[in-house]
Design a protein around this motif. Structure first.
Motif, PDB file in Angstrom:
ATOM      1  N   PHE A 119       8.185  57.870  64.034  1.00  0.00           N
ATOM      2  CA  PHE A 119       7.333  59.049  63.867  1.00  0.00           C
ATOM      3  C   PHE A 119       6.765  59.134  62.462  1.00  0.00           C
ATOM      4  CE2 PHE A 119       9.879  59.908  67.567  1.00  0.00           C
ATOM      5  CZ  PHE A 119       8.976  60.506  68.430  1.00  0.00           C
ATOM      6  N   SER A 120       6.814  57.993  61.737  1.00  0.00           N
ATOM      7  CA  SER A 120       6.197  57.946  60.415  1.00  0.00           C
ATOM      8  C   SER A 120       4.691  58.141  60.550  1.00  0.00           C
ATOM      9  CB  SER A 120       6.478  56.590  59.760  1.00  0.00           C
ATOM     10  OG  SER A 120       5.859  56.496  58.511  1.00  0.00           O
ATOM     11  N   GLY A 121       4.120  59.005  59.705  1.00  0.00           N
ATOM     12  CA  GLY A 121       2.688  59.282  59.770  1.00  0.00           C
ATOM     13  C   GLY A 121       2.301  60.216  60.884  1.00  0.00           C
ATOM     14  N   ALA A 122       3.289  60.890  61.509  1.00  0.00           N
ATOM     15  CA  ALA A 122       2.987  61.746  62.664  1.00  0.00           C
ATOM     16  C   ALA A 122       2.113  62.935  62.285  1.00  0.00           C
ATOM     17  CB  ALA A 122       4.287  62.234  63.305  1.00  0.00           C
ATOM     18  N   VAL A 123       2.348  63.510  61.097  1.00  0.00           N
ATOM     19  CA  VAL A 123       1.589  64.710  60.714  1.00  0.00           C
ATOM     20  C   VAL A 123       0.112  64.399  60.498  1.00  0.00           C
ATOM     21  CG1 VAL A 123       1.313  66.518  58.984  1.00  0.00           C
ATOM     22  CG2 VAL A 123       3.602  65.901  59.791  1.00  0.00           C
TER      23      VAL A 123
END
Length: 285
Positions: free
Chosen positions: A253-257
Motif C-alpha cells: 500500500f506504499s503510495g496509496a494516498v
C-alpha cells in the motif's frame, strides 16, 4: 471532418481524449509522488524509516524545482490522451452493442469498464512503461520517442510490455469496480438532482466515492506494476515476494494516498467532462 458529422465512436474518442488532457495536466504531480514513493521503498533497507508523501513532495521541489512535479507529463499525455480516448470509445461501442437502452446492472458495469480498460491498457502499455521510468528518476530519457528507441535497442521490444499482467490486474479491476460504483451511485441520485444544473457536481461526487473504493482495492497491483516496470528483470511473482519479504503487507500500500487522490480526481473529472461533452453534442454517454 467536423465533429458533428463524425461517427459516434469517434465523437466518444474525442470527448474522452479532451477529458483525459484536463485531468492529466492537473494531477500529474500526484502520480510522480506516488511513483517516487514506490521506487524509494524498493531501495530501502528492511527496518528503515518510511518516507512520507510530503517529504517526497518537498524533496522534488527542492532538488528539481516546482516544474519537477510535472516530470513525466509528456509520456503521461502520450499515454492518456489517446488512452482515455480509446477507453471511452471502446466503452461507448460496447455499451451500444450490448445495452441498447437503460443503465447497466452492477455486473454489466464491471464487464463494460473492465473490457474497455483491457483494450486501452494493452494498446498503451509501452507508453505506460516509459511514463513510469520518467517519473521514478532513475532514467535520463530526453523524450518519449528517444526513450522508446533506447529501450528497444538496449533491452529489446519485450521490455516495453514489462508489467503487463500487473498492469491489467490493476487497471481492469479498477475500471470495472469504478464503473460499477459510479453507475450505481448515479442511479441512486434523486431525479430532481440528475436533471438540475448541479448534475455535474453530483456526478463528480459519485466519481470521487467510486474512485476511492476502486483505488484501495487495486493498490497492491499498482505497487507490483511499478516495481516490474522500473526493474524489468523482475518477474511479477518475484516482485510480490520481494515486497512482502522486505516490507510486509503494508508495502503493498506504499503510495496509496497520492495514487488514491490522483486516480479518484482524474477518474471523477474525466467521467464528468466526458459525459457533459457527450450530452452537449447530443449523444447519450
Amino acid at each position: 471532418m467536423e465533429l458533428s458529422l463524425a461517427p459516434p465512436a469517434i465523437k466518444a474518442f474525442v470527448c474522452g481524449s479532451l477529458s483525459g488532457t484536463c485531468s492529466t495536466l492537473l494531477f500529474q504531480p500526484l502520480d510522480l509522488v506516488k511513483t517516487r514513493l514506490q521506487t524509494l521503498q524498493g531501495s530501502m533497507q528492511p527496518g528503515s524509516r518510511r518516507v512520507g508523501m510530503v517529504s517526497v513532495l518537498l524533496s522534488v521541489v527542492r532538488t528539481e524545482r516546482l516544474l519537477g512535479l510535472w516530470k513525466g507529463v509528456s509520456p503521461s499525455f502520450a499515454r492518456t490522451i489517446p488512452g482515455v480516448g480509446i477507453y471511452f470509445s471502446t466503452y461507448y461501442s460496447l455499451k451500444q452493442h450490448f445495452l441498447q437502452d437503460g443503465r447497466p446492472s452492477a455486473v454489466q458495469a464491471v464487464l463494460l469498464g473492465g473490457g474497455a480498460r483491457t483494450v486501452a491498457g494493452i494498446v498503451m502499455l509501452p507508453i505506460t512503461v516509459i511514463k513510469t521510468r520518467f517519473e521514478c528518476g532513475r532514467y535520463r530519457y530526453v523524450s518519449v520517442c528517444g526513450a522508446l528507441r533506447s529501450v528497444c535497442r538496449t533491452e529489446g521490444p519485450a521490455a516495453l510490455f514489462s508489467g503487463l499482467m500487473a498492469t491489467l490486474l490493476r487497471d481492469v479491476p479498477f475500471s470495472g469496480v469504478y464503473v460499477m460504483f459510479y453507475s450505481q451511485a448515479k442511479a441512486a441520485l434523486p431525479p430532481e438532482i440528475s436533471a438540475s444544473a448541479s448534475a455535474p457536481l453530483a456526478n463528480f461526487s459519485c466519481g470521487i466515492l467510486a474512485g476511492v473504493l476502486a483505488s484501495l482495492i487495486t493498490q497492491p497491483a499498482d505497487v507490483i506494476k511499478t516495481h516490474v516496470q522500473v526493474n524489468p528483470q523482475l518477474r511479477t511473482a518475484e516482485a510480490v515476494r520481494n515486497v512482502y519479504v522486505e516490507h510486509g503487507l503494508q508495502g503493498f500500500f506504499s503510495g496509496a494516498v497520492p495514487r488514491s487522490l490522483r486516480r479518484t480526481m482524474m477518474a471523477a473529472m474525466a467521467w464528468t467532462v466526458y459525459e457533459q461533452m457527450m450530452t452537449h453534442i447530443g449523444l447519450k454517454s
